[in-house]
Design an enzyme around this catalytic site. Structure first.
Site, short mmCIF file in Angstrom:
data_model
loop_
_atom_site.label_atom_id
_atom_site.label_comp_id
_atom_site.label_asym_id
_atom_site.label_seq_id
_atom_site.Cartn_x
_atom_site.Cartn_y
_atom_site.Cartn_z
CG ASP A 1 -10.17 141.45 -23.06
OD1 ASP A 1 -11.10 142.05 -23.64
OD2 ASP A 1 -9.63 141.87 -22.03
CE1 TYR B 1 -9.22 141.35 -5.76
CE2 TYR B 1 -10.11 141.90 -7.92
CZ TYR B 1 -10.31 141.58 -6.59
OH TYR B 1 -11.58 141.50 -6.09
CE LYS C 1 -1.44 141.94 -14.94
NZ LYS C 1 -2.01 141.58 -16.26
CB VAL D 1 1.10 147.00 -7.99
CG1 VAL D 1 1.83 148.32 -8.15
CG2 VAL D 1 0.16 147.05 -6.79
CB VAL D 2 1.90 147.44 -13.70
CG1 VAL D 2 2.98 147.27 -14.77
CG2 VAL D 2 0.75 146.49 -13.95
CB ILE E 1 4.05 152.38 -14.50
CG1 ILE E 1 4.13 150.87 -14.73
CG2 ILE E 1 5.43 153.00 -14.49
CD1 ILE E 1 4.78 150.51 -16.06
N GLY E 2 1.27 151.63 -12.47
CA GLY E 2 -0.17 151.43 -12.55
C GLY E 2 -0.62 150.59 -11.38
CD GLU E 3 -2.13 150.35 -6.04
OE1 GLU E 3 -1.46 151.38 -5.93
OE2 GLU E 3 -2.27 149.50 -5.14
N GLY E 4 -4.18 148.50 -9.74
CA GLY E 4 -5.59 148.12 -9.77
C GLY E 4 -5.95 147.44 -8.48
#
Lengths: 362, 367
Positions: free
Chosen positions: B137, B26, B44, B28-29, B21-24
């Site tokens: 944050d 460093y 995560k 992946v979710v 459902i998401g990737e950056g």
């Protein structure tokens, strides 16, 4: 310091002291008997497994090996707990880093045996992780460069294993912080002579450091250990503080009522065995005795963990084989999917997104 | 033998990954589930192999603090396991986040709704602070919202314990729009007050439905802040001109909050102004905020289950939401920019309430 602050962990409903919500309290607290049982069971299991490995390699080869006892394992770990201090002095790491690394080392050997992993390696990794978890990070390169005969990979190879062994419980509550709290508290008591207090604090801190070589932190709370150390330095100051804690509670029970702190004498009874533990076992082991243990360790360590040995090769081959099988299964799955005309497979649930998914292949 | 590795493998088997459902850069979710009970989770996966120094600081911080913090208003870390060169955090699955709620123009917020969200934010934050942890944050998209409406603090990648007196901390924390002036002035010794300022910004954003202090650069952030709240005087914030990176950005008069927040009650503005007190020492604490009259005055906070939620997006590829770019030539994996990693999915339930809401001003909600 024996805090009764309320919190909402872990069932979200009951109120418990803050400390009791910590992973330290929930996962790393033992009775002396539990500690002994845990260690001897682990030692026995390790000896059996290593015997099996020896036998698989060469039948009859385990008969005259003299394996380490649980107590001998502790001796070795203790020596390396002392080495952590030396290294920290060398790097000028703060006390927090040192104390945390020692805790990690001790916790590691409640889940592993020195016959599998030598503390000299684990100690380096534990310390490196501690620099990060206490927010004093240092680059791996700088770290390894300053330690003789150590490569970055020596430190990193065990990082996951150490983190796993710690159950990823990185936060540690330390006795030296508790002692600092007591030091601050005591200054508010009437008729305190600061020079006397300062002197007692310094001596107590030395005892706290000695306590790191013992099992105290696996059995008692940081504040109990700190008070024991203060009582070793100055029984009268320790008693005065315990009294003040007892008396400082308001006589009208707050709502919801918090338990009254134990009386001065009850507190002092608790710290008695801690004080004696620190004076008797808070010393580095005799180097000659450890050398003898280490010599025997060379002969009885797990061959599966010794790079180059037959047993190690066999283990690696086994792993390789498993991985190859998994890859083949996956290739087959993809091929099938292609044949079905859908390169993305049939449904998401069938495509198991385990850790062999593509994005992390090197 | 290797009981530790066996335990890790057993942990790994407890959780199944279903969809990315998401990737950056460093991490992946995945959306996943507990194999035994089927409950949805977010996994995560942090690719540790890419870090030359091993486990990276943000992963360590997140794990360290979430292992300790169990609270209804803080995201729950259910498990941690490693696999090859990856670290996997199993987190409770949360439908949406406050940023998506704020941005959804079809939703109407009642004052009681805003009060509920801010109360939950302060509750989670007070628990962090009570445990000697600074979040560092806080912003709307780090406040995740569960299916039953509970708001939960998430993303502890910048969190830390309070430093001991005399130990410096970095001032390069908190997303700019939510960062307090003392950090722009290079303050290296700070405390819980930095998080409170962020909550103030979120509080204002809930009322305005747009970021309250959207500076375009660090310097502009100070100007934007002082334009809105007035340039601090030596009297209200003693010593601030002596801070290491102090810079004068001009004199702006203080305009009453009332001018902008026209519909807010006096209690509400009083609490808001206490979050925006320039002197960090005088800024309200999370605990005092929770005892502020605002939370005890009518209207009472909405029940979490009654809070507005973004409506379900209709999409033929629901299970791939966030993963597949439908506008492209074919289904391709969309890489979200780093730091945008959130466990977000559009709400699973159809939310009919967002429309009814608009008519619902007088009706007293049950509970």
């Amino acid at each position: 310091m024996i805090s009764t602050t309320e919190t909402e962990t872990p069932g979200f409903s009951q109120k418990i002291p803050l400390y009791e919500g910590s992973t330290q309290f929930r996962h790393w607290r033992y009775s002396p008997e539990q500690l002994a049982r845990t260690r001897s069971a682990m030692n026995a299991a390790a000896v059996q497994a290593i015997k099996d490995a020896f036998e698989a390699d060469l039948p009859g080869s385990s008969s005259d090996v003299s394996f380490l006892s649980a107590d001998e394992e502790i001796l070795l770990v203790k020596l390396y707990a002392g080495k952590v201090s030396q290294l920290c002095g060398h790097f000028r790491f703060p006390e927090e880093v040192e104390a945390t690394a020692v805790t990690y080392l001790k916790r590691f050997y409640l889940k592993n045996t020195v016959m599998d992993y030598h503390p000299k390696n684990v100690m380096l990794t534990a310390l490196f992780i501690a620099t990060k978890t206490t927010n004093h990070p240092i680059s791996l390169e700088a770290y390894a460069n300053h330690i003789p005969k150590t490569l970055p990979s020596d430190v990193l190879d065990l990082e996951f294993l150490v983190a796993q062994s710690l159950g990823f419980d990185f936060a540690v509550w330390h006795a030296h912080r508790a002692l600092w709290g007591i030091w601050l508290d005591i200054q508010n008591l009437p008729d305190i002579r600061m020079d006397e207090l300062r002197q007692a604090y310094d001596v107590a801190l030395k005892h706290v450091r000695a306590s790191r070589l013992t099992d105290a932190e696996l059995i008692y709370t940081p504040s109990q250990i700190a008070l024991a150390c203060l009582s070793l330095a100055s029984p009268s100051l320790a008693a005065a503080w315990a009294r003040s804690q007892h008396n400082s509670r308001s006589p009208t029970p707050p709502s919801p009522p918090t338990p009254m702190p134990p009386s001065e004498s009850a507190v002092l009874d608790i710290i008695e065995p801690i004080a004696s533990m620190i004076t008797t076992s808070g010393v580095l082991p005799d180097v000659e005795a450890v050398r003898e243990v280490d010599r025997r360790l060379r002969l009885c360590k797990n061959p599966e963990k010794v790079v180059g040995s037959n047993a190690h090769k066999r283990k690696q081959e086994e792993k390789e084989h498993k991985a190859a099988e998994k890859r083949a299964r996956k290739a087959e799955r993809i091929r099938k999917a292609m044949e079905d005309g859908d390169p993305f497979g049939t449904s998401l649930h069938e495509q198991d997104l385990d850790d062999d998914d593509d994005d992390d292949e090197d | 033998m290797d009981a530790v590795e066996k335990a890790n493998a057993a942990t790994q088997k407890k959780w199944a990954k279903d969809a990315k459902i998401g990737e950056g850069m460093y991490a992946v979710v995945y959306k996943g589930r507990e194999v035994a009970a089927g409950r949805p989770v977010a996994i995560k996966k942090i690719k540790v192999g890419q870090f030359k120094d091993g486990l990276d600081m943000s992963a360590i911080r997140e794990v360290k603090y979430l292992r300790e913090l169990k609270h209804p208003n803080i995201i729950e870390l259910l498990d941690v396991f490693s696999s090859k060169t990856n670290l996997n955090l199993v987190l409770e699955f949360l439908d949406t986040d406050l940023e998506l709620v704020i941005r959804d123009r079809s939703l109407v917020f009642l004052p009681a709704d805003i009060k509920a969200w801010i109360a939950m934010t302060f509750r989670g934050l007070e628990f962090c602070h009570r445990n000697w942890i600074l979040h560092r944050d806080l912003k709307p998209n780090n406040l995740l919202i569960s299916a039953d409406g509970q708001l939960k603090l998430a993303d502890f990648g910048l969190a830390r314990d309070f430093a001991d007196p005399g130990y410096k901390m970095t001032c390069q924390v908190i997303t700019r729009w939510y960062r307090p002036p003392e950090l722009f002035f290079g303050c290296r010794y700070y405390s819980t007050a930095v998080d409170i300022w962020s909550v103030g910004c979120i509080f204002a954003e809930l009322m305005l439905r747009t970021p309250y202090l959207p500076g375009e650069s660090d310097l502009d952030q100070l100007k934007t802040t002082f334009r809105a709240l007035g340039t601090p005087t030596e009297e209200e914030w003693p010593g601030h001109t002596k801070l290491p990176d102090y810079i004068s950005v001009g004199q702006f008069p203080r305009t009453p909050l009332r001018d902008l927040f026209t519909a807010a009650t006096a209690d509400c503005l009083n609490l808001l102004s206490k979050c925006f007190t320039y002197d960090p020492k005088k800024r309200i604490s999370a605990k005092d905020a929770l005892n502020h009259p605002y939370f005890f005055a009518l209207p009472y906070p909405s029940h979490p289950s009654k809070l507005p939620k973004p409506a379900k997006k209709s999409s033929p590829l629901e299970e791939m939401d966030g993963n597949v770019d439908l506008s492209g030539p074919g289904p391709t994996v969309k890489a979200n920019p780093p730091n945008k990693l959130k466990r977000k999915l559009s709400s699973g339930e159809g939310d009919t309430r967002s429309i009814a809401r608009k008519l619902d001003f007088t009706q007293k909600s049950p509970e």
